[in-house]
Design a protein around this motif. Sequence first.
Motif, PDB file in Angstrom:
ATOM      1  N   LEU A 151     -12.639  57.391  27.156  1.00  0.00           N
ATOM      2  CA  LEU A 151     -13.752  57.931  26.654  1.00  0.00           C
ATOM      3  C   LEU A 151     -14.058  57.824  25.190  1.00  0.00           C
ATOM      4  CD1 LEU A 151     -13.488  61.428  28.679  1.00  0.00           C
ATOM      5  CD2 LEU A 151     -15.119  59.400  29.298  1.00  0.00           C
ATOM      6  N   ARG A 152     -13.020  57.886  24.425  1.00  0.00           N
ATOM      7  CA  ARG A 152     -13.062  58.086  23.085  1.00  0.00           C
ATOM      8  C   ARG A 152     -13.511  56.679  22.258  1.00  0.00           C
ATOM      9  NH1 ARG A 152     -10.627  61.685  18.982  1.00  0.00           N
ATOM     10  NH2 ARG A 152     -10.389  60.587  16.912  1.00  0.00           N
ATOM     11  N   ASP A 153     -12.825  55.605  22.627  1.00  0.00           N
ATOM     12  CA  ASP A 153     -12.735  54.402  22.038  1.00  0.00           C
ATOM     13  C   ASP A 153     -13.831  53.433  22.694  1.00  0.00           C
ATOM     14  OD1 ASP A 153     -12.301  51.557  20.835  1.00  0.00           O
ATOM     15  OD2 ASP A 153     -10.268  52.721  20.177  1.00  0.00           O
ATOM     16  N   SER A 154     -14.777  52.992  21.831  1.00  0.00           N
ATOM     17  CA  SER A 154     -15.876  52.293  22.225  1.00  0.00           C
ATOM     18  C   SER A 154     -15.486  50.729  22.962  1.00  0.00           C
ATOM     19  CB  SER A 154     -17.014  51.996  21.471  1.00  0.00           C
ATOM     20  OG  SER A 154     -16.697  51.460  20.398  1.00  0.00           O
ATOM     21  N   ARG A 155     -14.228  50.279  22.187  1.00  0.00           N
ATOM     22  CA  ARG A 155     -13.976  49.189  22.624  1.00  0.00           C
ATOM     23  C   ARG A 155     -13.209  49.084  24.076  1.00  0.00           C
ATOM     24  NH1 ARG A 155      -9.857  48.300  17.717  1.00  0.00           N
ATOM     25  NH2 ARG A 155      -9.402  50.392  18.325  1.00  0.00           N
ATOM     26  N   LEU A 156     -12.967  50.283  24.541  1.00  0.00           N
ATOM     27  CA  LEU A 156     -12.582  50.367  25.811  1.00  0.00           C
ATOM     28  C   LEU A 156     -13.609  50.708  27.166  1.00  0.00           C
ATOM     29  CD1 LEU A 156      -9.060  52.443  25.352  1.00  0.00           C
ATOM     30  CD2 LEU A 156      -9.327  49.764  25.237  1.00  0.00           C
ATOM     31  N   HIS A 157     -14.773  50.445  26.517  1.00  0.00           N
ATOM     32  CA  HIS A 157     -15.870  50.745  27.295  1.00  0.00           C
ATOM     33  C   HIS A 157     -16.199  49.442  28.161  1.00  0.00           C
ATOM     34  CE1 HIS A 157     -17.192  54.434  24.831  1.00  0.00           C
ATOM     35  NE2 HIS A 157     -16.261  54.631  25.571  1.00  0.00           N
ATOM     36  N   THR A 158     -15.221  48.878  29.094  1.00  0.00           N
ATOM     37  CA  THR A 158     -15.402  47.685  29.958  1.00  0.00           C
ATOM     38  C   THR A 158     -15.181  48.253  31.138  1.00  0.00           C
ATOM     39  OG1 THR A 158     -13.210  47.426  29.494  1.00  0.00           O
ATOM     40  CG2 THR A 158     -14.552  46.249  27.726  1.00  0.00           C
ATOM     41  N   PRO A 159     -15.460  47.250  31.937  1.00  0.00           N
ATOM     42  CA  PRO A 159     -15.340  47.488  33.568  1.00  0.00           C
ATOM     43  C   PRO A 159     -14.088  47.938  33.912  1.00  0.00           C
ATOM     44  CG  PRO A 159     -16.841  45.633  33.135  1.00  0.00           C
ATOM     45  CD  PRO A 159     -16.337  46.042  31.836  1.00  0.00           C
ATOM     46  N   MET A 160     -13.001  47.085  33.540  1.00  0.00           N
ATOM     47  CA  MET A 160     -11.429  47.258  33.529  1.00  0.00           C
ATOM     48  C   MET A 160     -10.961  48.569  33.323  1.00  0.00           C
ATOM     49  SD  MET A 160      -8.020  45.215  32.438  1.00  0.00           S
ATOM     50  CE  MET A 160      -8.433  45.863  30.681  1.00  0.00           C
ATOM     51  N   TYR A 161     -11.433  49.069  32.063  1.00  0.00           N
ATOM     52  CA  TYR A 161     -11.091  50.362  31.885  1.00  0.00           C
ATOM     53  C   TYR A 161     -11.823  51.544  32.545  1.00  0.00           C
ATOM     54  CZ  TYR A 161      -8.183  48.141  28.510  1.00  0.00           C
ATOM     55  OH  TYR A 161      -7.164  47.289  27.708  1.00  0.00           O
ATOM     56  N   PHE A 162     -12.942  51.355  32.743  1.00  0.00           N
ATOM     57  CA  PHE A 162     -13.897  52.276  33.592  1.00  0.00           C
ATOM     58  C   PHE A 162     -13.196  52.549  34.856  1.00  0.00           C
ATOM     59  CE2 PHE A 162     -17.322  52.945  36.908  1.00  0.00           C
ATOM     60  CZ  PHE A 162     -17.628  54.188  36.447  1.00  0.00           C
ATOM     61  N   LYS A 190      -2.667  45.639  24.162  1.00  0.00           N
ATOM     62  CA  LYS A 190      -2.566  45.762  22.819  1.00  0.00           C
ATOM     63  C   LYS A 190      -3.962  46.650  22.271  1.00  0.00           C
ATOM     64  CE  LYS A 190      -4.920  41.639  21.879  1.00  0.00           C
ATOM     65  NZ  LYS A 190      -5.102  40.252  21.077  1.00  0.00           N
ATOM     66  N   ASP A 191      -5.036  46.553  23.364  1.00  0.00           N
ATOM     67  CA  ASP A 191      -6.213  47.369  23.071  1.00  0.00           C
ATOM     68  C   ASP A 191      -6.040  48.926  23.047  1.00  0.00           C
ATOM     69  OD1 ASP A 191      -7.741  44.952  22.304  1.00  0.00           O
ATOM     70  OD2 ASP A 191      -8.297  45.001  24.630  1.00  0.00           O
ATOM     71  N   VAL A 192      -5.288  49.092  24.032  1.00  0.00           N
ATOM     72  CA  VAL A 192      -4.813  50.512  24.496  1.00  0.00           C
ATOM     73  C   VAL A 192      -4.205  51.266  23.292  1.00  0.00           C
ATOM     74  CG1 VAL A 192      -3.912  52.229  26.068  1.00  0.00           C
ATOM     75  CG2 VAL A 192      -5.199  50.553  26.848  1.00  0.00           C
ATOM     76  N   LEU A 193      -3.176  50.321  22.870  1.00  0.00           N
ATOM     77  CA  LEU A 193      -2.307  50.841  21.743  1.00  0.00           C
ATOM     78  C   LEU A 193      -3.088  50.984  20.585  1.00  0.00           C
ATOM     79  CD1 LEU A 193       1.034  48.561  22.712  1.00  0.00           C
ATOM     80  CD2 LEU A 193       0.672  50.942  23.063  1.00  0.00           C
ATOM     81  N   GLU A 194      -3.786  50.041  20.135  1.00  0.00           N
ATOM     82  CA  GLU A 194      -4.643  50.293  19.146  1.00  0.00           C
ATOM     83  C   GLU A 194      -5.483  51.398  19.098  1.00  0.00           C
ATOM     84  OE1 GLU A 194      -5.793  49.190  15.364  1.00  0.00           O
ATOM     85  OE2 GLU A 194      -4.093  48.074  16.445  1.00  0.00           O
ATOM     86  N   ALA A 195      -6.160  51.604  20.410  1.00  0.00           N
ATOM     87  CA  ALA A 195      -7.059  52.737  20.402  1.00  0.00           C
ATOM     88  C   ALA A 195      -6.000  54.141  20.139  1.00  0.00           C
ATOM     89  CB  ALA A 195      -7.694  52.991  21.787  1.00  0.00           C
ATOM     90  N   MET A 196      -5.027  54.039  20.640  1.00  0.00           N
ATOM     91  CA  MET A 196      -3.874  55.382  20.433  1.00  0.00           C
ATOM     92  C   MET A 196      -3.575  55.440  19.114  1.00  0.00           C
ATOM     93  SD  MET A 196      -0.259  56.126  22.459  1.00  0.00           S
ATOM     94  CE  MET A 196      -1.155  55.821  24.160  1.00  0.00           C
ATOM     95  N   ASN A 237      -5.344  54.429  16.449  1.00  0.00           N
ATOM     96  CA  ASN A 237      -6.538  55.001  15.746  1.00  0.00           C
ATOM     97  C   ASN A 237      -6.699  56.710  16.122  1.00  0.00           C
ATOM     98  OD1 ASN A 237      -6.858  52.692  14.759  1.00  0.00           O
ATOM     99  ND2 ASN A 237      -8.306  52.028  16.407  1.00  0.00           N
ATOM    100  N   MET A 238      -6.414  57.162  17.350  1.00  0.00           N
ATOM    101  CA  MET A 238      -6.659  58.401  17.639  1.00  0.00           C
ATOM    102  C   MET A 238      -5.717  59.269  16.818  1.00  0.00           C
ATOM    103  SD  MET A 238      -6.767  60.401  21.367  1.00  0.00           S
ATOM    104  CE  MET A 238      -5.095  60.121  21.563  1.00  0.00           C
ATOM    105  N   LEU A 239      -4.267  58.795  16.744  1.00  0.00           N
ATOM    106  CA  LEU A 239      -3.301  59.561  15.964  1.00  0.00           C
ATOM    107  C   LEU A 239      -3.788  59.614  14.695  1.00  0.00           C
ATOM    108  CD1 LEU A 239      -0.244  58.291  17.866  1.00  0.00           C
ATOM    109  CD2 LEU A 239      -1.074  60.370  18.333  1.00  0.00           C
ATOM    110  N   LYS A 240      -4.429  58.493  14.096  1.00  0.00           N
ATOM    111  CA  LYS A 240      -4.576  58.623  12.904  1.00  0.00           C
ATOM    112  C   LYS A 240      -5.803  59.615  12.447  1.00  0.00           C
ATOM    113  CE  LYS A 240      -3.239  53.888  11.351  1.00  0.00           C
ATOM    114  NZ  LYS A 240      -3.755  52.549  10.916  1.00  0.00           N
ATOM    115  N   SER A 241      -6.577  59.547  13.265  1.00  0.00           N
ATOM    116  CA  SER A 241      -7.878  60.722  13.099  1.00  0.00           C
ATOM    117  C   SER A 241      -7.552  61.906  13.147  1.00  0.00           C
ATOM    118  CB  SER A 241      -8.787  59.854  13.621  1.00  0.00           C
ATOM    119  OG  SER A 241      -8.776  60.169  15.196  1.00  0.00           O
TER     120      SER A 241
END
Length: 312
Positions: A51-62, A296-302, A304-308
Amino acid sequence: MMGHENHTFTSDFILLGLFSSSQSSLVSFSFIFIIFIMTVTENTVIILLILRDSRLHTPMYFLLSHLSFMDILHISNIVPKMVTDFLSGSRTISFVGCGFQVFLSLTLLGGECLLLAAMSYDRYVAICHPLHYPILMNDYVCIVMARGSWLIGTVNSIVHTAYALHFPFCASRAIDHFFCEVPAMLKLSCVDTTLYERGIYVSGLIFLLVPFSLIVASYVQILITVFQMKSSEARKKSFSTCSFHMMVVTMYYGPFIFTYMRPKSYHTPGQDKSLAIFYTILTPTFNPIIYSFRNKDVLEAMKNMLKSNFLY
């Protein structure tokens, strides 16, 4: 006869469970409880990341977000009751409570079978037909797949729940299982359930064998495409991903098929409970790890979320 039917609909059932309320079962109880906390946490994190990371707004992650939500609901439908029974020493469950467990469990099991097939199709299109991916897996198609999984699973569950609960339970009302599951409940009925078992078999073909065959066919095509790649690193990575996906899918469908597509006379309580652990407790735990946390996309999103949240 009416008095007997009224008694049937108001009497409680007894869930014999996985373990007894004894000190020797404390380790098993603790293990199940830890898995429950892990599963809910993992799948909640996945949903929040998507929900949070726009890079994960793809069919697979939906589709994956729907799978995670199904897994949270499914394990929450079963384990909290197990925990409550163990701590309180009471193993009773009301007729309505049992019916709700059956309904929600069948809805989620059926929906997840269809959703896993949709996710394998998504991977097939992405790897085997990448140029057509935006057309074949557009937003409308994804929404239809997700909503269709929920809707068809719900309709199937309503039919089976209504049929399973209308049978008179004349013998013991002790269900030798850790939740209200149809095959275990049918053993308590004092009437012939052969016709209904045929209906379960038909549903098994639709929700189990057909989706599983489509998943296997998709991954076979994916592997054929992967082996034609020139890059050995890409081949190795894709083969590893497909292997892990098929391992989880087999661990889910295998016990599920073995439980629901056998005649009632071939069921044994110990075997049914052992098999059910795979598709009700273990698979929801492994799904986020296999489908998400190795990406790697999920790990990167995580990251970024931890940093913010913690560094700023």
